[in-house]
Design an enzyme around this catalytic site. Structure first.
Site, PDB file in Angstrom:
ATOM      1  CE  LYS A 139       0.485   2.164   3.317  1.00  8.74           C
ATOM      2  NZ  LYS A 139       1.629   2.792   4.040  1.00  8.74           N
ATOM      3  CE1 TYR A 225      -2.380   0.173   7.091  1.00 11.39           C
ATOM      4  CE2 TYR A 225      -0.947   2.076   7.104  1.00 11.39           C
ATOM      5  CZ  TYR A 225      -1.132   0.727   6.943  1.00 11.39           C
ATOM      6  OH  TYR A 225      -0.067  -0.086   6.625  1.00 11.39           O
TER       7      TYR A 225
HETATM    8  P1  NAD Z   1      12.181   1.778   3.104  1.00 13.40           P
HETATM    9  O1  NAD Z   1      12.625   3.144   2.769  1.00 13.40           O
HETATM   10  O2  NAD Z   1      12.609   1.218   4.422  1.00 13.40           O
HETATM   11  O3  NAD Z   1      12.657   0.755   1.980  1.00 13.40           O
HETATM   12  C1  NAD Z   1      12.552   1.062   0.609  1.00 13.40           C
HETATM   13  C2  NAD Z   1      13.396   0.101  -0.182  1.00 13.40           C
HETATM   14  O4  NAD Z   1      13.316   0.476  -1.563  1.00 13.40           O
HETATM   15  C3  NAD Z   1      14.868   0.125   0.204  1.00 13.40           C
HETATM   16  O5  NAD Z   1      15.380  -1.185   0.206  1.00 13.40           O
HETATM   17  C4  NAD Z   1      15.524   0.938  -0.906  1.00 13.40           C
HETATM   18  O6  NAD Z   1      16.860   0.564  -1.148  1.00 13.40           O
HETATM   19  C5  NAD Z   1      14.642   0.576  -2.090  1.00 13.40           C
HETATM   20  N1  NAD Z   1      14.655   1.590  -3.141  1.00 13.40           N
HETATM   21  C6  NAD Z   1      14.761   1.329  -4.455  1.00 13.40           C
HETATM   22  N2  NAD Z   1      14.758   2.451  -5.175  1.00 13.40           N
HETATM   23  C7  NAD Z   1      14.679   3.465  -4.304  1.00 13.40           C
HETATM   24  C8  NAD Z   1      14.648   4.886  -4.444  1.00 13.40           C
HETATM   25  N3  NAD Z   1      14.691   5.475  -5.651  1.00 13.40           N
HETATM   26  N4  NAD Z   1      14.550   5.627  -3.339  1.00 13.40           N
HETATM   27  C9  NAD Z   1      14.465   5.055  -2.110  1.00 13.40           C
HETATM   28  N5  NAD Z   1      14.493   3.709  -1.913  1.00 13.40           N
HETATM   29  C10 NAD Z   1      14.592   2.925  -2.998  1.00 13.40           C
HETATM   30  O7  NAD Z   1      10.594   1.752   2.965  1.00 13.40           O
HETATM   31  P2  NAD Z   1       9.578   0.725   3.624  1.00 13.40           P
HETATM   32  O8  NAD Z   1       9.105   1.292   4.910  1.00 13.40           O
HETATM   33  O9  NAD Z   1      10.138  -0.622   3.605  1.00 13.40           O
HETATM   34  O10 NAD Z   1       8.341   0.873   2.601  1.00 13.40           O
HETATM   35  C11 NAD Z   1       8.321   0.215   1.354  1.00 13.40           C
HETATM   36  C12 NAD Z   1       6.873   0.055   0.895  1.00 13.40           C
HETATM   37  O11 NAD Z   1       6.170  -0.723   1.846  1.00 13.40           O
HETATM   38  C13 NAD Z   1       6.091   1.361   0.773  1.00 13.40           C
HETATM   39  O12 NAD Z   1       5.208   1.293  -0.302  1.00 13.40           O
HETATM   40  C14 NAD Z   1       5.304   1.446   2.063  1.00 13.40           C
HETATM   41  O13 NAD Z   1       4.103   2.185   1.951  1.00 13.40           O
HETATM   42  C15 NAD Z   1       5.022  -0.018   2.335  1.00 13.40           C
HETATM   43  N6  NAD Z   1       4.860  -0.310   3.757  1.00 13.40           N
HETATM   44  C16 NAD Z   1       3.754  -0.963   4.159  1.00 13.40           C
HETATM   45  C17 NAD Z   1       3.561  -1.245   5.480  1.00 13.40           C
HETATM   46  C18 NAD Z   1       2.338  -2.009   5.923  1.00 13.40           C
HETATM   47  O14 NAD Z   1       2.072  -2.062   7.116  1.00 13.40           O
HETATM   48  N7  NAD Z   1       1.600  -2.618   5.005  1.00 13.40           N
HETATM   49  C19 NAD Z   1       4.508  -0.844   6.431  1.00 13.40           C
HETATM   50  C20 NAD Z   1       5.648  -0.185   5.987  1.00 13.40           C
HETATM   51  C21 NAD Z   1       5.814   0.088   4.644  1.00 13.40           C
END
Ligand code: NAD
Length: 377
Positions: A139, A225
Site C-alpha cells: 500500500k 488506513y
Molecule cells: P524503506 O525506505 O525502508 O525501503 C525502501 C526500499 O526500496 C529500500 O530497500 C531501498 O533501497 C529501495 N529503493 C529502491 N529504489 C529506491 C529509491 N529510488 N529511493 C528510495 N528507496 C529505494 O521503505 P519501507 O518502509 O520498507 O516501505 C516500502 C513500501 O512498503 C512502501 O510502499 C510502504 O508504503 C510499504 N509499507 C507498508 C507497510 C504495511 O504495514 N503494510 C509498512 C511499511 C511500509
C-alpha cells in the site's frame, strides 16, 4: 487422476488454466486431499529490502504455512550476501532490478511481493505479471488510479492473482469489527471516526517526503488506513468527500502534505471523519451506532491492536499480521479461499485519495463519489 506436482500445478494456475473459483470444488482439489494441500508452500520473492521487508515480512515468512521466503530482488549489491546467509536463499533466487525479468524462468518463485517506494509499485508489479508470477503489491497500491488500472489489467491478462498489502483484513480485531458491521451487533453505524498519523522527523531527503517517489504525503502513507477504517467500520463505500489540508512545518514538508482531514457521507446515512498526519501521533477507530459503540486503539499499527465496545473489551491472542496476510493470499491461490485485499480495493482507495486532493485543490468543495461496491470484501 494423474499425479500433478506442486510446480506444475502452480504454473497451470499462473497460466490461468485453472480458476481458483472452480478449484476448491474440482476433482483435482478433491484428489489432492486436505493433507497434501497443506503441505504445499508457495515461494515468495521480496522486491525491495528496506525496513518493512527486513523487520516485518522476512521474519513473518519464517512462520507462514502456505508460503515461504524463496528469493530476493534488490538494487543494493551488499544486501545480497547478507540476506542469502541470514535467510538461506540460493544464489539462483537472487535478482537485481535489471535482471528481475528473468525470474520468469525460476520455478522456485510463485509470488512476487513489491515492497518498494510507491512510485515503483506499478512498474515492478507489471513486470512480475509478465514473468507469470502472482503479485502482492504494498500500500498505497500505486500513485494514481490510472496506474492501479494498469496493474489490474496486467494481472488479468497474465491470469495471475493480485493482493494488496492491507494486512489488517487478515487480523482478528479488524475482522471482528467487520463482523459487528455485517451483523449489526450494535445497530446501524451513525458516525465513524478514523485517525492514522505519526510525527515524521529526521532525514528530510527520505523518499516519503519526495512526491515523485511517494505520490503524496501523509494521505497516501497513513491516510489510506483511515480511509480503510472508515469503510470497513461502516461496511460501505462513501458517496462524497470534503477535505481540508493543514501545514505547520512547511520547511520540512516542502513537497508533500503534512496533515489532512476529510469528511465522508455514506449511502446508509452515516457520516465519517478522518484525520491523517505526518506531524502528530494518532491511531484510532471509533464508531457510534444506534445501540452502542465500538472502538480500536491502536487500530492499524502492527504492534497488537486493542479494542473495546459498549458491551466490554475485545480480546484476541497476538499473532503476526503479516504472517496471517501472506498465508491468506497464498491460500487464496492454492485453495480458492477469498482474496481479502484484491486490487480493486487498492484502486478504490486511490480513487478516494484523488478525490480528497481534488477537494482541497478546489477550495474544500464536496466531491461526489460513485464507487458502488468496488473493493468491498
Ligand atoms: P524503506 O525506505 O525502508 O525501503 C525502501 C526500499 O526500496 C529500500 O530497500 C531501498 O533501497 C529501495 N529503493 C529502491 N529504489 C529506491 C529509491 N529510488 N529511493 C528510495 N528507496 C529505494 O521503505 P519501507 O518502509 O520498507 O516501505 C516500502 C513500501 O512498503 C512502501 O510502499 C510502504 O508504503 C510499504 N509499507 C507498508 C507497510 C504495511 O504495514 N503494510 C509498512 C511499511 C511500509
Amino acid at each position: 487422476m494423474t499425479h500433478i506436482t506442486r510446480r506444475r500445478f502452480n504454473r497451470r494456475l499462473s497460466e490461468g488454466l485453472l480458476g481458483t473459483a472452480i478449484l476448491a470444488h474440482s476433482p483435482l482439489a478433491c484428489a489432492m486431499g486436505a493433507k497434501e494441500r497443506e503441505d504445499r508452500s508457495l515461494g515468495i520473492a521480496l522486491v525491495g529490502l528496506g525496513s518493512y521487508s527486513t523487520y516485518q515480512l522476512a521474519p513473518a515468512l519464517q512462520d507462514t504455512k502456505f508460503c515461504h521466503l524463496a528469493g530476493i530482488v534488490t538494487g543494493t549489491k551488499a544486501k545480497e550476501g547478507i540476506w542469502a546467509s541470514k535467510h538461506n536463499i540460493e544464489e539462483k533466487n537472487i535478482y537485481n532490478y535489471e535482471n528481475f525479468d528473468s525470474i520468469a524462468e525460476n520455478e522456485n518463485i510463485d509470488i512476487v511481493y513489491v515492497v518498494l517506494p510507491n512510485s515503483m509499485h506499478a512498474e515492478f508489479s507489471i513486470r512480475a505479471t509478465k514473468a507469470g508470477k502472482h503479485v502482492i503489491c504494498e500500500k498505497p497500491m500505486a500513485i494514481s488510479v490510472g496506474e492501479c488500472d494498469e496493474i489490474i489489467d496486467a494481472c488479468k491478462k497474465a491470469g495471475v492473482k493480485l493482493g494488496i498489502g492491507y494486512r489488517l483484513h487478515s487480523e482478528p480485531y479488524t475482522q471482528e469489527i467487520k463482523k459487528y458491521v455485517k451483523e449489526k451487533t450494535f445497530g446501524e453505524v451513525n458516525y465513524i471516526m478514523a485517525e492514522a498519523a505519526y510525527r515524521s522527523r529526521g532525514n528530510p531527503g527520505q523518499w516519503r517526503l519526495n512526491k515523485s517517489l511517494s505520490g503524496g504525503g501523509a494521505l497516501v502513507n497513513m491516510g489510506v488506513y483511515s480511509i480503510q477504517s472508515a469503510i470497513y467500520g461502516t461496511g460501505e463505500n462513501p458517496v462524497s468527500v470534503t477535505a481540508q489540508e493543514f501545514s505547520t512545518r512547511p520547511e520540512y514538508f516542502k513537497d508533500t502534505d503534512e496533515t489532512i482531514t476529510a469528511q465522508f457521507e455514506f449511502p446508509g446515512g452515516a457520516m465519517g471523519n478522518i484525520f491523517t498526519s505526518h506531524n502528530a501521533s494518532a491511531n484510532r477507530l471509533y464508531a457510534s451506532c444506534t445501540n452502542g459503540w465500538f472502538t480500536l486503539q491502536p487500530a492499524s499499527t502492527y504492534i497488537p491492536l486493542a479494542g473495546e465496545t459498549s458491551r466490554g473489551p475485545i480480546r484476541f491472542p497476538n499473532e503476526s499480521q503479516q504472517k496471517l496476510q501472506m498465508d491468506d493470499f497464498a491460500s487464496h491461490i492454492l485453495n480458492g479461499t477469498v482474496n481479502r485485499a484484491p486490487g480493486e480495493m487498492g484502486k478504490r482507495d486511490m480513487i478516494i485519495v484523488e478525490a480528497i486532493y481534488k477537494s482541497i485543490a478546489e477550495g474544500n468543495r464536496k466531491i461526489s463519489l460513485d464507487l458502488g461496491k468496488l473493493g468491498l470484501v
